[in-house]
Design a protein around this motif. Structure first.
Motif, PDB file in Angstrom:
ATOM      1  N   UNK A  90     -27.217 -17.641 -21.441  1.00  0.00           N
ATOM      2  CA  UNK A  90     -26.693 -16.993 -22.434  1.00  0.00           C
ATOM      3  C   UNK A  90     -27.782 -16.165 -23.130  1.00  0.00           C
ATOM      4  N   UNK A  91     -27.688 -15.228 -24.029  1.00  0.00           N
ATOM      5  CA  UNK A  91     -28.755 -14.231 -24.638  1.00  0.00           C
ATOM      6  C   UNK A  91     -29.024 -14.824 -25.691  1.00  0.00           C
ATOM      7  N   UNK A  92     -28.761 -15.766 -26.436  1.00  0.00           N
ATOM      8  CA  UNK A  92     -29.342 -16.081 -27.720  1.00  0.00           C
ATOM      9  C   UNK A  92     -29.007 -17.545 -28.150  1.00  0.00           C
ATOM     10  N   UNK A  93     -29.945 -18.251 -28.074  1.00  0.00           N
ATOM     11  CA  UNK A  93     -29.785 -19.741 -28.371  1.00  0.00           C
ATOM     12  C   UNK A  93     -29.044 -19.981 -29.620  1.00  0.00           C
ATOM     13  N   UNK A  94     -29.115 -18.984 -30.495  1.00  0.00           N
ATOM     14  CA  UNK A  94     -28.446 -19.275 -31.938  1.00  0.00           C
ATOM     15  C   UNK A  94     -26.722 -19.409 -31.769  1.00  0.00           C
ATOM     16  N   UNK A  95     -26.371 -18.920 -30.695  1.00  0.00           N
ATOM     17  CA  UNK A  95     -24.909 -18.669 -30.424  1.00  0.00           C
ATOM     18  C   UNK A  95     -24.502 -20.152 -30.128  1.00  0.00           C
ATOM     19  N   UNK A  96     -22.965 -20.376 -30.392  1.00  0.00           N
ATOM     20  CA  UNK A  96     -22.349 -21.444 -30.108  1.00  0.00           C
ATOM     21  C   UNK A  96     -22.411 -21.857 -28.656  1.00  0.00           C
ATOM     22  N   UNK A  97     -22.250 -23.135 -28.154  1.00  0.00           N
ATOM     23  CA  UNK A  97     -22.483 -23.436 -26.957  1.00  0.00           C
ATOM     24  C   UNK A  97     -20.973 -23.916 -26.471  1.00  0.00           C
ATOM     25  N   UNK A  98     -20.762 -23.542 -25.198  1.00  0.00           N
ATOM     26  CA  UNK A  98     -19.410 -24.039 -24.555  1.00  0.00           C
ATOM     27  C   UNK A  98     -19.785 -24.600 -23.302  1.00  0.00           C
ATOM     28  N   UNK A  99     -19.123 -25.955 -23.185  1.00  0.00           N
ATOM     29  CA  UNK A  99     -19.437 -26.786 -21.975  1.00  0.00           C
ATOM     30  C   UNK A  99     -17.970 -26.520 -21.220  1.00  0.00           C
ATOM     31  N   UNK A 100     -17.885 -25.988 -19.769  1.00  0.00           N
ATOM     32  CA  UNK A 100     -16.878 -25.822 -19.071  1.00  0.00           C
ATOM     33  C   UNK A 100     -16.866 -26.864 -17.950  1.00  0.00           C
ATOM     34  N   UNK A 101     -15.595 -27.634 -18.199  1.00  0.00           N
ATOM     35  CA  UNK A 101     -15.338 -28.992 -17.213  1.00  0.00           C
ATOM     36  C   UNK A 101     -14.484 -28.469 -16.323  1.00  0.00           C
ATOM     37  N   UNK A 102     -15.141 -28.273 -15.031  1.00  0.00           N
ATOM     38  CA  UNK A 102     -14.182 -27.371 -14.050  1.00  0.00           C
ATOM     39  C   UNK A 102     -13.054 -28.481 -13.407  1.00  0.00           C
ATOM     40  N   UNK A 103     -12.186 -27.806 -12.884  1.00  0.00           N
ATOM     41  CA  UNK A 103     -11.055 -28.302 -12.170  1.00  0.00           C
ATOM     42  C   UNK A 103     -11.340 -28.827 -10.804  1.00  0.00           C
ATOM     43  N   UNK A 104     -10.113 -29.037 -10.137  1.00  0.00           N
ATOM     44  CA  UNK A 104     -10.302 -29.510  -8.719  1.00  0.00           C
ATOM     45  C   UNK A 104      -9.210 -30.920  -8.398  1.00  0.00           C
ATOM     46  N   UNK A 105      -9.995 -31.811  -8.664  1.00  0.00           N
ATOM     47  CA  UNK A 105     -11.490 -32.264  -8.813  1.00  0.00           C
ATOM     48  C   UNK A 105     -12.260 -31.561  -7.663  1.00  0.00           C
ATOM     49  N   UNK A 106     -13.332 -31.302  -7.690  1.00  0.00           N
ATOM     50  CA  UNK A 106     -14.187 -30.712  -6.882  1.00  0.00           C
ATOM     51  C   UNK A 106     -14.305 -29.308  -6.711  1.00  0.00           C
ATOM     52  N   UNK A 107     -14.077 -28.516  -7.772  1.00  0.00           N
ATOM     53  CA  UNK A 107     -14.122 -27.133  -7.585  1.00  0.00           C
ATOM     54  C   UNK A 107     -14.994 -26.593  -8.666  1.00  0.00           C
ATOM     55  N   UNK A 108     -16.113 -26.796  -8.873  1.00  0.00           N
ATOM     56  CA  UNK A 108     -16.900 -25.964  -9.616  1.00  0.00           C
ATOM     57  C   UNK A 108     -17.049 -24.516  -9.912  1.00  0.00           C
ATOM     58  N   UNK A 109     -17.333 -24.050 -11.143  1.00  0.00           N
ATOM     59  CA  UNK A 109     -17.040 -22.529 -11.308  1.00  0.00           C
ATOM     60  C   UNK A 109     -18.509 -22.012 -10.948  1.00  0.00           C
ATOM     61  N   UNK A 110     -19.581 -22.876 -10.858  1.00  0.00           N
ATOM     62  CA  UNK A 110     -20.812 -22.201 -10.826  1.00  0.00           C
ATOM     63  C   UNK A 110     -21.084 -21.039  -9.783  1.00  0.00           C
ATOM     64  N   UNK A 111     -20.389 -21.202  -8.653  1.00  0.00           N
ATOM     65  CA  UNK A 111     -20.693 -20.228  -7.638  1.00  0.00           C
ATOM     66  C   UNK A 111     -20.109 -18.653  -8.033  1.00  0.00           C
ATOM     67  N   UNK A 112     -19.058 -18.919  -9.068  1.00  0.00           N
ATOM     68  CA  UNK A 112     -18.245 -17.800  -9.340  1.00  0.00           C
ATOM     69  C   UNK A 112     -18.576 -17.308 -10.923  1.00  0.00           C
ATOM     70  N   UNK A 113     -19.405 -18.038 -11.468  1.00  0.00           N
ATOM     71  CA  UNK A 113     -19.586 -17.935 -12.926  1.00  0.00           C
ATOM     72  C   UNK A 113     -19.923 -16.517 -13.425  1.00  0.00           C
TER      73      UNK A 113
END
Length: 313
Positions: A14-37
């Motif tokens: 994120x650009x600014x810690x003052x911004x809201x935080x969104x926690x993404x819970x990936x699907x699959x199971x076993x398919x993280x979004x991190x490589x494509x984020x």
């Protein structure tokens, strides 16, 4: 980070810690979004801080701590892990609450998290909401075989008739149906932009790609079960109750043949929440495309604006 007694992989962007935080819970199971984020969510960092989490049994978490022989994944353990991740993210970024966002398998896990620790979550944003494994798979099977018959698609009809309608004991049956749903979803939906699902920097190594695939296989088998007895067949979100302590936004692809709209909509109609919004997505199936990701971002901006108006952070 140590989560649930093992090292689990988190990224915070994120650009600014003052911004809201969104926690993404990936699907699959076993398919993280991190490589494509970066491709999917990179532009979001201007207005929200995005937390990605490779769940137990997936991605870099799987690579760091491979499960012991016969070790099973459970919804209870994953939900406990997720709550711990949410609490860590809130404390690390100085927030009272975070926005919880889940899709497909991740939507079922996210609802378990929302019900387990409602005080941690500013809003719940679900996409391709998995509600009830048996209701979802039965509706998926019926809709898909009807499309295949209407198209005189003997090959697809034959494959579906061979596995028969759910419930299934064969762990391969879900995958057979999923391959046919992709074929028919593609006919009525817009594909994701080219290159979206290419492993990005830091993930584009043979070792990581092998770990990703191995984690996907492990998690999927734990989802369906070797005899129809995995985590998936136990999912029925109504058993958790339908009263949410936070606003609920459900985004639903109109061409989704995996978590069909009629199942998601019926669940939404039962939900009791401070605010709830159902958002149909035209020319969108189960998998992410530009319409889906843009709609998710628009919802996050609505949640952000409402939080500002309400004076919360």
């Amino acid at each position: 980070m140590p989560i649930g007694g093992i090292p689990q992989w988190l990224t915070i962007r994120g650009d600014d810690c003052a911004n809201p935080v969104v926690l993404i819970v990936h699907g699959g199971p076993g398919n993280p979004n991190t490589p494509f984020a970066d491709r999917l969510f990179g532009a979001w960092s201007r207005t929200v801080t995005v937390v990605q989490w490779d769940q137990r049994g997936a991605g870099k978490t799987f690579a760091a701590t491979r499960p012991a022989e016969g070790e099973a994944l459970t919804m209870a353990q994953l939900s406990q892990d997720g709550v711990e991740v949410a609490r860590y993210a809130a404390q690390r970024l100085g927030k009272r609450k975070v926005i919880l966002m889940g899709g497909s398998w991740g939507s079922a896990l996210a609802v378990h998290m929302a019900m387990a620790a409602p005080e941690l979550f500013q809003a719940y944003v679900g996409t391709a909401q998995l509600v009830d494994y048996y209701a979802d798979t039965a509706a998926s099977y019926a809709s898909t075989i009807a499309l295949a018959k209407a198209a005189d698609d003997a090959d697809s009809v034959g494959k579906l008739q061979k596995i028969g309608p759910p419930p299934w004991k064969d762990p391969r049956a879900f995958g057979v149906l999923r391959r046919v749903t992709r074929k028919y979803e593609a006919q009525g939906s817009d594909a994701a932009p080219k290159g979206w699902f290419t492993f990005g920097p830091g993930y584009d190594t043979p070792d990581y790609e092998a770990a990703y695939e191995a984690g996907e296989d492990y998690s999927f088998l734990n989802f369906v079960g070797l005899a129809g007895d995995g985590m998936g067949p136990r999912i029925d979100l109504r058993k958790l109750g339908v009263r949410f302590a936070m606003p609920v936004y459900l985004l639903q692809g109109e061409q989704d043949l995996v978590t069909p709209p009629q199942i998601s909509r019926a669940y939404f109609d039962e939900i009791v929440a401070p605010k709830k919004v159902f958002i149909p997505l035209a020319r969108t199936g189960h998998d992410p495309n530009r319409t889906m990701v843009d709609a998710q971002y628009e919802v996050l901006q609505r949640v952000r604006a409402e939080a500002t108006e309400g004076g919360s952070r």
